[in-house]
Design a protein around this motif. Structure first.
Motif, short mmCIF file in Angstrom:
data_model
loop_
_atom_site.label_atom_id
_atom_site.label_comp_id
_atom_site.label_asym_id
_atom_site.label_seq_id
_atom_site.Cartn_x
_atom_site.Cartn_y
_atom_site.Cartn_z
N GLY A 26 46.78 -71.66 -87.28
CA GLY A 26 47.59 -70.45 -87.26
C GLY A 26 46.84 -69.18 -87.61
N GLY A 27 45.53 -69.29 -87.89
CA GLY A 27 44.74 -68.09 -88.15
C GLY A 27 44.11 -67.56 -86.87
N ASN A 28 43.76 -66.29 -86.86
CA ASN A 28 43.14 -65.66 -85.69
C ASN A 28 41.61 -65.72 -85.87
OD1 ASN A 28 42.12 -63.95 -83.73
ND2 ASN A 28 43.72 -62.40 -84.00
N ALA A 29 41.00 -66.74 -85.25
CA ALA A 29 39.57 -66.98 -85.47
C ALA A 29 38.71 -65.82 -84.99
CB ALA A 29 39.17 -68.26 -84.76
N LYS A 85 46.49 -62.72 -95.28
CA LYS A 85 46.46 -62.90 -93.82
C LYS A 85 45.01 -62.85 -93.33
CE LYS A 85 47.79 -62.81 -89.43
NZ LYS A 85 46.48 -63.07 -88.88
N THR B 123 50.01 -61.39 -80.83
CA THR B 123 49.21 -60.66 -81.83
C THR B 123 48.64 -61.59 -82.90
OG1 THR B 123 51.05 -60.26 -83.36
CG2 THR B 123 50.74 -58.64 -81.59
N THR B 124 48.93 -62.90 -82.78
CA THR B 124 48.47 -63.83 -83.81
C THR B 124 47.06 -64.35 -83.52
OG1 THR B 124 49.28 -65.85 -82.73
CG2 THR B 124 50.85 -64.62 -84.10
N GLY B 125 46.63 -64.25 -82.28
CA GLY B 125 45.33 -64.81 -81.91
C GLY B 125 45.35 -66.31 -81.82
N THR B 126 46.54 -66.90 -81.82
CA THR B 126 46.64 -68.37 -81.78
C THR B 126 47.16 -68.88 -80.45
OG1 THR B 126 48.89 -68.39 -82.65
CG2 THR B 126 47.10 -68.42 -84.25
#
Lengths: 108, 449
Positions: A26-29, A85, B123-126
């Motif tokens: 769920g993180g934006n790598a 975040k 917008t989460t990048g996931t």
């Protein structure tokens, strides 16, 4: 198959399940890569006072364990300013690029 | 200057609007599949799909004039210097289509629920799509979480396709790579994440989901191309000599002295070596790479552009055009010359390659590369050529060989800080970078030639 073999398989499956459940998600790598370079490398670059760190410095589970535990004792001032975040995004980048990941990376 | 201030003001206003709209209040999951998300989006954004479905991001084709004749062309039916053609390879290529389920010719382009809102608005990048399921998101994507966090697109959204298309980061364009997700000033002064932080739509001003811009191959008519003059004056320099240059020299020529910053770009793709168990000589795994499935590729960073006259229009190779296999066949090239007063000297990346062609009919083959019966699986050129040509409907002699090809790519991004722009001697010095003869001059024009 004897009981020892069953026990071994059970232990392996338990360990695998536990590891999978702990894995960061769920993180934006891609944003995490930017944040790692911008915030972390100021101290963790080659010759830096924090010692050099790259994604390949640790395994996926090592990175996840570090960010999961209480990180308030991190000595760096910059680290204290990073939001939860943003830490999640950094964790995701480091996990996805760790030494034992499918795409280990030295960049950062 | 007023235009720049106006741009920044609009950007700030748009940003505020984006942050103000918290979609988590309106979105409720779980969603059975991605089309359910689209249905939810369309409950409020009623016209969004109707508007979007008119654009090339959905149709992958557009009616226009190319090579002097009216054609309907786009990514859908052109042949490029990378994986070749979309035809027969849709399941793979549609990773970059903003839709769900385009796996063959039967895709329903009128089905609004197949529009992929999330790929641009995540917008989460996931949110990730895969190259093996016709544009559906990966199974692990949490659709509800992504849908609750939608917002205006940022560079990372656009880069997911425009940086990664063609077989890897920065494979195609040369000036669009993942480094533009969060670049610093030295990479691009406009997109500098700690400075101007322009998102793509700052210049690609979007209206009703139509995003302007003119890729050389898919928009050879130059329709809705982006120009620096959208924000900057036509004579922006204090020095009149520099403004005089701007009449025949594109801004990009001086202000983008180097492309492929940080991330290497692919400069050559030789398919002719593909299918062999042993890699050819000269492979170092970094600059020159080999894989049985794709052949030999050459990747380089920090490249000095090639320069050519460019009047905004291009010539392109159309499927079925005859070739001379002894000389490189250009697949996309800029139009204009020294006598064309509308043309300017413009920077380009020139990608070279070797592609499979029909040795009797003398045209390039629309090859079948993805699927259980395709080259990436079978390493069988004869079979993949046969299937690919059957799908595209082009007559095939059954005989194939490999021919050299080239493809020009406009260099428009990675604008350097002003202090790093080209100086006089970079072009007019003893070892200047301009090939004056190739541009049609008798010598360096500074000498009056």
């Amino acid at each position: 198959m004897n009981w020892k073999a069953f026990l071994m398989i059970g232990l392996i499956l338990t360990a695998f399940t536990a590891t999978s459940a702990l894995a960061i998600e769920g993180g934006n790598a891609r944003k995490g890569k930017h944040l790692f370079k911008k915030s972390c490398k100021s101290c963790h670059d080659s010759g830096g006072e924090g010692g050099e760190l790259t994604p390949m410095s640790k395994t996926m589970s090592q990175w996840d364990r570090y960010f999961k535990k209480k990180t308030d004792d991190h000595p760096g001032e910059v680290f204290k300013t990073i939001s939860d975040k943003d830490k999640k995004d950094i964790n995701q980048f480091l996990h996805d690029s760790a030494a034992d990941s499918p795409a280990p990376a030295t960049c950062g | 200057m007023k235009k720049i201030l106006l741009c920044v003001s609009v950007a700030m206003l748009l940003s505020i609007t984006a942050y103000a709209t918290d979609h988590s209040e309106f979105i409720e999951g779980p969603f059975a599949d991605a089309t359910e998300v689209t249905k939810t989006c369309l409950e409020c954004h009623e016209d969004a799909a109707i508007d979007f479905m008119k654009t090339p991001h959905w149709t992958w084709e557009r009616k226009q004039v190319a090579n002097g004749k009216e054609v309907t062309i786009g990514k859908k039916n052109l042949l490029n210097n990378y994986c070749g053609t979309v035809s027969s390879n849709e399941v793979h290529c549609m990773e970059c289509h903003a839709g769900y389920g385009w796996k063959d010719k039967n895709f329903d382009f009128t089905d609004k629920t197949r529009v992929d809102c999330l790929v641009c608005h995540d917008t989460t990048g996931t949110y990730h799509k895969d190259g093996d399921n016709a544009g559906w998101p990966k199974e692990h994507v949490n659709l509800e979480e992504v849908a609750k966090e939608v917002g205006l697109p940022v560079r990372q959204n656009c880069n997911s396709c425009h940086a990664l298309g063609g077989g890897g980061n920065n494979a195609k364009n040369g000036d669009i790579s993942l480094v533009l997700d969060y670049p610093d000033r030295s990479i691009d002064v406009h997109m500098d994440a700690d400075g101007n932080d322009f998102q793509c739509q700052e210049c690609h001003k979007t209206e009703d989901h139509y995003i302007p811009g003119a890729n050389l191959q898919t928009s050879p008519d130059g329709f809705n191309a982006i120009s620096c003059e959208g924000c900057h004056d036509a004579e922006p320099h204090e020095q009149s000599r520099l403004n005089a240059h701007a009449k025949r020299v594109a801004c990009q020529t001086c202000h983008i002295p180097v492309y492929a910053k940080e991330d290497p770009t692919q400069m050559d793709w030789d398919w002719s070596t593909g299918g062999k168990d042993e890699s050819p000589a000269g492979i170092d795994g970094k600059i020159v790479r080999y894989k049985k499935t794709v052949g030999t590729q050459t990747w380089k960073a920090d490249q000095e552009p090639s320069y050519a006259w460019f009047n905004g229009k291009a010539g392109i190779y159309l499927v079925g055009d005859k070739i001379d296999p002894k000389v490189p066949t250009p697949l996309a090239w800029p139009l204009g010359d020294i006598n064309d007063k509308t043309a300017k000297i413009h920077p380009f990346k020139i990608h070279t390659g070797k592609q499979i062609y029909d040795t009797k009919n003398n045209y390039l083959i629309t090859n079948h590369i993805y699927g259980p019966d395709a080259f990436w699986t079978t390493a069988d050129w004869a079979l993949s050529a046969k299937i690919g040509m059957e799908t595209s409907g082009l007559p095939y002699s059954g005989e194939y060989g490999f021919a050299p090809t080239t493809m020009h790519w406009r260099i428009d991004h990675m604008v350097a800080p002003a202090e790093e722009a080209l100086g006089c001697l970079d072009c007019h010095g003893d070892n200047g970078r301009m090939d004056w003869a190739a541009l049609g001059y008798k010598g360096d024009p500074i000498d009056g030639k």
